[in-house]
Design a protein around this motif. Structure first.
Motif, PDB file in Angstrom:
ATOM      1  N   ALA A 164      42.321  31.967  36.078  1.00 10.63           N
ATOM      2  CA  ALA A 164      42.416  33.194  36.444  1.00 10.63           C
ATOM      3  C   ALA A 164      41.354  33.894  35.383  1.00 10.63           C
ATOM      4  CB  ALA A 164      44.220  33.937  35.369  1.00 10.63           C
ATOM      5  N   TRP A 343      44.448  38.061  40.450  1.00 13.30           N
ATOM      6  CA  TRP A 343      44.684  38.539  38.856  1.00 13.30           C
ATOM      7  C   TRP A 343      43.771  39.333  38.892  1.00 13.30           C
ATOM      8  CZ3 TRP A 343      42.260  33.794  39.827  1.00 13.30           C
ATOM      9  CH2 TRP A 343      42.991  32.790  40.014  1.00 13.30           C
ATOM     10  N   PRO A 344      43.677  40.221  37.932  1.00 13.46           N
ATOM     11  CA  PRO A 344      45.309  40.678  37.203  1.00 13.46           C
ATOM     12  C   PRO A 344      46.105  41.630  38.569  1.00 13.46           C
ATOM     13  CG  PRO A 344      43.414  41.828  35.895  1.00 13.46           C
ATOM     14  CD  PRO A 344      42.944  41.216  36.669  1.00 13.46           C
ATOM     15  N   TYR A 345      47.288  42.156  38.249  1.00 13.61           N
ATOM     16  CA  TYR A 345      47.770  43.290  39.120  1.00 13.61           C
ATOM     17  C   TYR A 345      48.094  44.584  39.102  1.00 13.61           C
ATOM     18  CZ  TYR A 345      48.552  39.306  42.055  1.00 13.61           C
ATOM     19  OH  TYR A 345      48.017  37.816  42.786  1.00 13.61           O
ATOM     20  N   ASP A 350      53.001  44.427  34.423  1.00 13.12           N
ATOM     21  CA  ASP A 350      51.604  43.391  34.032  1.00 13.12           C
ATOM     22  C   ASP A 350      50.975  44.101  32.740  1.00 13.12           C
ATOM     23  OD1 ASP A 350      48.805  41.975  33.908  1.00 13.12           O
ATOM     24  OD2 ASP A 350      49.146  42.646  35.863  1.00 13.12           O
ATOM     25  N   THR A 352      48.344  42.995  31.186  1.00 13.13           N
ATOM     26  CA  THR A 352      46.665  42.451  30.860  1.00 13.13           C
ATOM     27  C   THR A 352      45.828  43.676  30.594  1.00 13.13           C
ATOM     28  OG1 THR A 352      47.268  40.079  32.151  1.00 13.13           O
ATOM     29  CG2 THR A 352      45.003  41.311  32.331  1.00 13.13           C
TER      30      THR A 352
END
Length: 405
Positions: A164, A343-345, A350, A352
């Motif tokens: 990812a 990814w990411p969401y 999330d 991130t």
């Protein structure tokens, strides 16, 4: 009638379309090697001895080898140091080698032998007999189960922190392929809107969109296609028995294609006929939410904050709260690349941080069961200066494709 909707035929519109792929370039062998080097750097930082990459998009991403996952173990081992080696059935070697961009030794197993036992033998020959080994997060359980039972001396972990971390940051070549695929699908959307007529069926539109994607250069046609009319549009992924088109129906079309494996995914919602006050109201709320998400997308901000920005707009308008309907029942967006959802969401859980090179859909759908739904979906990518649209959002409910812009 909504501008750009109706008035033409499938034959006429297909005749206008032409191959749009000229000048697009595939991923180079050098870029595949750079991806492997980045993975190896991450593996060393995470104290991983190796990772197993299964057939599918991860194998394609790192080696350029197109091979689809099945009941047979086919994949590659990337060691933290050294060359990539493959695992495959013996009878597939010649075919597999024909697909390789990154060449490597192919370790084979016969049909009556265990690929899982072979996996450990390959690691041993690489000088790896203990430690942490990452397993492709997309690999089927039977593969993980097989290798851990055959070789339990390893500490098996999820390879996602490597895969990812590499794949969520797109290169310039990847961005270019994504841009072209989305340009292609937007032209298909325009053509599909022009062939609408009373009584046309979902199947007719889906068939046209598939042919249109082929006409603009997508060899496999549509990667997917969702066409919904009237109340059916309130259900994000459709209904069992879709209705035919009637005058003044809300129309929702969500479709995409692939170019060199990279995905487009665009949704347009408009009215076949004259929009009602209610259709105008919901259409605008949806666009306001989409634009709020875009404005919230700043380098360093979390994915969750983007979802929150869209959701706040709809909740302020009386929808929701949270994931309740009428309202936004799903995440605001998803990463996109070789997988249409990756990814990411853009979802509330999330955390991130957004970084340059990330790519997302932006689709905070407004669903009102019993009435209709509105989904505006365009994608953007992150730069150090902020988000950039791949395709601009719909212009207005009366002129969705911006012919009078």
């Amino acid at each position: 009638m909504t501008l750009g909707v109706g008035g033409s035929t499938a034959v006429q519109e297909l005749a206008k379309l032409s191959d749009m792929t000229k000048g697009s370039h595939p991923i180079s062998q050098n870029e595949y090697r750079e991806r492997i080097e980045k993975a190896q750097s991450l593996m060393k930082a995470q104290e991983l001895e190796a990772i197993y990459i299964n057939a599918g998009t991860n194998l394609y991403y790192y080696t350029g080898t197109r091979w689809y996952a099945s009941e047979r173990m086919v994949g590659a081992i990337i060691p933290a140091s050294g060359d990539v080696e493959y695992i495959a059935p013996a009878f597939e070697v010649d075919t597999l080698e024909g697909f390789m961009v990154i060449e490597g030794k192919v370790n084979t197993w016969q049909e009556d032998e265990s690929p899982y036992a072979l996996f450990g033998d390959v690691l041993k020959n690489m000088g790896i007999d203990s430690g942490k080994v990452g397993i492709d997060e997309s690999a089927a359980f039977f593969i993980f189960d097989g290798v851990r039972l055959a070789h339990n001396q390893f500490d098996y972990v999820n390879a996602k922190p490597v895969t990812a971390a590499c794949r969520m940051i797109k290169s310039d070549t990847e961005l270019s392929l994504l841009q072209r695929a989305k340009d292609m699908t937007l032209e298909v959307h325009k053509a599909a809107a022009r062939i609408l007529r009373e009584g046309i069926t979902v199947g007719e539109i889906e068939a046209f969109i598939n042919d249109a994607h082929k006409a603009v250069g997508a060899p496999a046609g549509s990667y997917f296609c969702i066409v919904l009319f009237g109340e059916d549009s309130a259900y994000p992924h459709g209904v069992k028995s879709p209705k035919a088109l009637e005058l003044n129906d809300t129309v929702l079309i969500d479709t995409g294609c692939q170019l060199q494996g990279y995905n487009s995914d665009i949704t347009r919602t408009f009215v076949f006929g004259k929009p009602s006050a209610r259709q105008r109201e919901l259409w605008q709320h949806e666009q306001d939410a989409q634009l709020a998400a875009f404005e919230a997308a700043k380098v360093g901000a979390t994915c969750a904050s983007v979802d929150r920005a869209a959701r706040d707009v709809l909740e302020a308008a009386g929808f929701g709260p949270g994931y309740d309907v009428p309202g936004l029942p799903h995440r605001t967006g998803h990463g996109v690349g070789l997988d249409i959802h990756e990814w990411p969401y853009l979802v509330l859980n999330d955390q991130t941080p957004l970084a340059a090179g990330m790519c997302f859909s932006n689709e905070p759908m407004l669903c009102v069961p019993g009435e209709f739904g509105v989904r505006h979906e365009d994608h953007f990518y992150m730069t150090n200066e902020g988000p950039v649209w791949f395709t601009k959002p719909a212009h207005s409910i009366d002129d969705p494709f911006g012919y009078e812009d």
